[in-house]
Design a protein around this motif. Structure first.
Motif, mmCIF file in Angstrom:
data_model
loop_
_atom_site.group_PDB
_atom_site.id
_atom_site.type_symbol
_atom_site.label_atom_id
_atom_site.label_comp_id
_atom_site.label_asym_id
_atom_site.label_seq_id
_atom_site.Cartn_x
_atom_site.Cartn_y
_atom_site.Cartn_z
ATOM 1 N N THR A 115 0.829 -1.322 0.027
ATOM 2 C CA THR A 115 0.380 0.197 0.212
ATOM 3 C C THR A 115 0.530 1.386 0.234
ATOM 4 O OG1 THR A 115 -0.152 0.097 2.738
ATOM 5 C CG2 THR A 115 -1.643 -1.004 1.203
ATOM 6 N N LEU A 116 0.560 2.598 -0.505
ATOM 7 C CA LEU A 116 1.388 3.937 -0.816
ATOM 8 C C LEU A 116 -0.164 4.414 -0.083
ATOM 9 C CD1 LEU A 116 2.858 5.187 -1.492
ATOM 10 C CD2 LEU A 116 2.597 5.455 -3.494
ATOM 11 N N VAL A 117 0.461 5.312 0.389
ATOM 12 C CA VAL A 117 0.200 6.223 1.497
ATOM 13 C C VAL A 117 0.079 7.653 1.098
ATOM 14 C CG1 VAL A 117 -0.983 7.369 3.665
ATOM 15 C CG2 VAL A 117 -0.942 4.842 3.573
ATOM 16 N N VAL A 118 -0.216 8.477 0.450
ATOM 17 C CA VAL A 118 -0.264 9.737 -0.191
ATOM 18 C C VAL A 118 -1.032 10.563 0.344
ATOM 19 C CG1 VAL A 118 0.565 10.801 -2.289
ATOM 20 C CG2 VAL A 118 0.140 9.170 -2.884
ATOM 21 N N SER A 119 -0.245 11.921 1.352
ATOM 22 C CA SER A 119 -1.175 13.071 1.911
ATOM 23 C C SER A 119 -1.070 13.847 0.889
ATOM 24 C CB SER A 119 -0.328 12.381 3.118
ATOM 25 O OG SER A 119 1.136 12.868 3.100
#
Length: 167
Positions: free
Chosen positions: A163-167
């Motif tokens: 998973t890649l969390v982009v903020s």
């Protein structure tokens, strides 16, 4: 039966996917082919070879149980009766984890560094099928010798969800 080569090559697959994900339950099951008779029963997957008649003596073999080493010889062991039931994800979720008819396993890591396969990214799952040969001279089938073992290695790729969390 053994002398005539009637016990088939061991073909095993994981269900519901051939390439499971980490922590996903899989069921190892022997694949049915034209060389065997397969019937799923309340006791498990019953697999038998065709009957061979030699001079009035009838012989056949029945698969007694599967033993799976999902991560290879150094890892854990999973046993099941018969040929192991093939299961969907829903069936695995709704079934008791200790059902003896299902060769159930969940990998706790990906196969990226497992060492098997051309790129070293597969688990060398070792599967042994235990066959019992029966002889019938007209008085009913009787076990012939001890169980006959047939082993194969199946390369299993296990992936993980990234998973890649982009903020």
């Amino acid at each position: 039966v053994v002398g005539r080569g009637q016990i088939p090559y061991l073909q095993v697959q994981t269900f519901p996917l051939s390439s499971p994900r980490v922590e996903q339950d899989v069921a190892f099951s022997m694949l049915c082919s034209a060389k065997v008779t397969c019937v799923d029963t309340a006791q498990g997957r019953r697999i038998e070879t065709p009957r061979v008649d030699v001079g009035g003596v009838v012989m056949h073999a029945a698969l007694v149980h599967l033993q799976v080493l999902p991560e290879g010889r150094q890892g854990p062991t999973v046993d099941c009766t018969g040929g192991g039931l093939a299961r969907t994800a829903e069936q695995l979720d709704g079934q008791a984890a200790d059902d003896p008819r299902v060769c159930r396993y969940a990998y706790d890591r990906s196969s990226d560094a497992a060492g098997a396969g051309t790129r070293g990214d597969r688990f060398p799952a070792q599967v042994t099928a235990y066959w019992q040969v029966f002889v019938d001279d007209g008085n009913g089938p009787v076990p012939f010798r001890d169980a006959y073992e047939k082993t194969s290695t199946n390369l299993i790729r296990v992936t993980e969800v990234q998973t890649l969390v982009v903020s």
